[in-house]
Design an enzyme around this catalytic site. Structure first.
Site, short mmCIF file in Angstrom:
data_model
loop_
_atom_site.label_atom_id
_atom_site.label_comp_id
_atom_site.label_asym_id
_atom_site.label_seq_id
_atom_site.Cartn_x
_atom_site.Cartn_y
_atom_site.Cartn_z
N LYS A 6 -6.30 6.90 11.11
CA LYS A 6 -7.68 6.80 11.61
C LYS A 6 -7.62 6.61 13.12
O LYS A 6 -7.72 5.48 13.62
CB LYS A 6 -8.36 5.56 11.02
CG LYS A 6 -8.78 5.62 9.56
CD LYS A 6 -9.36 4.25 9.20
CE LYS A 6 -9.95 4.18 7.84
NZ LYS A 6 -10.32 2.78 7.48
N ARG A 9 -5.70 0.53 -6.36
CA ARG A 9 -4.42 1.12 -5.91
C ARG A 9 -3.98 2.25 -6.84
O ARG A 9 -3.33 3.19 -6.42
CB ARG A 9 -3.31 0.06 -5.90
CG ARG A 9 -3.48 -1.01 -4.82
CD ARG A 9 -2.17 -1.77 -4.68
NE ARG A 9 -2.30 -3.03 -3.95
CZ ARG A 9 -2.27 -3.14 -2.62
NH1 ARG A 9 -2.14 -2.07 -1.88
NH2 ARG A 9 -2.37 -4.32 -2.05
N ASP A 53 -5.78 -0.36 -1.29
CA ASP A 53 -6.62 -1.26 -2.08
C ASP A 53 -7.80 -1.77 -1.30
O ASP A 53 -7.85 -1.70 -0.07
CB ASP A 53 -5.81 -2.48 -2.53
CG ASP A 53 -5.60 -3.48 -1.38
OD1 ASP A 53 -5.17 -3.04 -0.30
OD2 ASP A 53 -5.90 -4.68 -1.56
N GLU A 110 4.22 4.08 5.78
CA GLU A 110 2.99 3.28 5.77
C GLU A 110 1.89 4.06 5.05
O GLU A 110 1.89 5.30 5.06
CB GLU A 110 2.62 2.97 7.23
CG GLU A 110 1.28 2.31 7.47
CD GLU A 110 1.16 0.90 6.92
OE1 GLU A 110 1.45 0.71 5.73
OE2 GLU A 110 0.74 0.00 7.66
N ASP A 111 0.92 3.34 4.48
CA ASP A 111 -0.19 4.04 3.83
C ASP A 111 -1.20 4.56 4.84
O ASP A 111 -1.57 5.72 4.82
CB ASP A 111 -0.87 3.15 2.76
CG ASP A 111 -1.31 1.79 3.28
OD1 ASP A 111 -1.07 1.48 4.48
OD2 ASP A 111 -1.90 1.02 2.50
N GLY A 115 0.78 -1.25 0.00
CA GLY A 115 0.00 0.00 0.00
C GLY A 115 0.80 1.28 0.00
O GLY A 115 0.32 2.31 -0.46
N ASP A 166 -4.57 2.06 11.24
CA ASP A 166 -5.95 1.74 11.63
C ASP A 166 -5.93 1.32 13.11
O ASP A 166 -5.94 2.19 13.98
CB ASP A 166 -6.41 0.61 10.69
CG ASP A 166 -7.87 0.28 10.83
OD1 ASP A 166 -8.70 1.19 10.84
OD2 ASP A 166 -8.21 -0.92 10.93
P1 IMP Z 1 -3.40 -1.65 11.40
O1 IMP Z 1 -2.36 -2.67 11.72
O2 IMP Z 1 -4.75 -2.07 11.92
O3 IMP Z 1 -3.02 -0.26 11.80
O4 IMP Z 1 -3.64 -1.72 9.85
C1 IMP Z 1 -2.87 -1.07 8.90
C2 IMP Z 1 -3.11 -1.70 7.56
O5 IMP Z 1 -4.50 -1.99 7.39
C3 IMP Z 1 -2.76 -0.78 6.42
O6 IMP Z 1 -1.43 -0.94 5.99
C4 IMP Z 1 -3.73 -1.22 5.34
O7 IMP Z 1 -3.19 -2.30 4.62
C5 IMP Z 1 -4.93 -1.74 6.08
N1 IMP Z 1 -6.04 -0.75 6.14
C6 IMP Z 1 -6.59 -0.21 7.24
N2 IMP Z 1 -7.59 0.64 6.93
C7 IMP Z 1 -7.65 0.64 5.59
C8 IMP Z 1 -8.48 1.35 4.64
O8 IMP Z 1 -9.36 2.18 4.96
N3 IMP Z 1 -8.23 1.08 3.33
C9 IMP Z 1 -7.28 0.22 2.90
N4 IMP Z 1 -6.48 -0.46 3.75
C10 IMP Z 1 -6.67 -0.26 5.08
#
Ligand code: IMP
Length: 198
Positions: free
Chosen positions: A147, A182, A176, A115-116, A61, A119
């Site tokens: 977020k 993407r 994605d 990082e993209d 991403g 979450d």
């Molecule tokens: P975390 O480990 O929960 O912080 O997740 C991070 C990863 O979740 C990112 O690198 C994305 O691959 C994916 N992700 C979380 N939210 C989204 C979204 O709204 N769109 C696309 N990918 C997301």
């Protein structure tokens, strides 16, 4: 003749709305590039050349953001990549796996993880700890999107592009849904019906 390209209907039919335009992405990336360059210059001074920081892009991403952000830097930087995976084909989080690891040791190196989107915070907090355990001199975290309302694991971001308050699943500019979208030039919210009932 207009040079504006028309996106294929299959790319846009499940888009709810554009959240961040290509121009906004470009402007913010340039600002972040200036800020990061200034910070590493302050941190490393004349050691920048022999102790070049490594930009670690999180596949897949972050590659679009990484390509633009690193070109906005005015300092030397090396590239490497890691591929954590937890989402598979869907938009719900699962356990973290490392599908691809760095190609070099990072002992004594200054690392900028790119990082993209953040979450739950699971991915970045896990990777930061792992990289520090491997002996990195410093680990800075840079995410295009954050977020904060979804956070489950505390993680401090050094650089954030945009804070997203809405509860939306975002695609485009590298992000994605099931490997699609993407290559959209902007960040958009996906219609809930496109991923609900998956
Ligand atoms: P975390 O480990 O929960 O912080 O997740 C991070 C990863 O979740 C990112 O690198 C994305 O691959 C994916 N992700 C979380 N939210 C989204 C979204 O709204 N769109 C696309 N990918 C997301």
């Amino acid at each position: 003749m207009s040079s504006k390209k028309v996106l294929d209907e299959s790319l846009t039919r499940d888009i709810e709305c554009i959240m961040i335009s290509a121009a906004q992405l470009q402007a913010r990336t340039q600002e972040l590039g200036r800020e990061i360059s200034r910070d590493y210059r302050r941190l490393l001074g004349s050691a920048l050349e022999e102790n070049t920081p490594i930009a670690i892009g999180l596949l897949r991403g972050a590659i679009t953001f990484m390509a633009d952000l690193t070109r906005a830097l005015s300092i030397p930087i090396e590239y490497d990549f890691m591929q954590p995976s937890s989402y598979g084909q869907s938009h719900e989080a699962g356990p973290l796996r490392l599908l691809h690891d760095l190609t070099q040791p990072v002992v004594g190196r200054h690392l900028l993880v790119i990082e993209d989107i953040v979450d739950t915070g699971q991915t970045l907090s896990y990777l930061k700890e792992k990289l520090l355990q491997r002996g990195a001199a410093s680990v800075k975290l840079c995410a295009l999107l954050d977020k904060p309302a979804r956070r489950q694991q505390a993680v401090t971001l050094d650089y954030t592009g945009f804070c997203i308050e809405q509860d939306a699943f975002l695609v485009g500019y590298g992000l994605d849904y099931a490997e699609r979208y993407r290559n959209l030039p902007y960040v958009a919210a996906l219609k809930p019906q496109a991923y609900q009932g998956e």
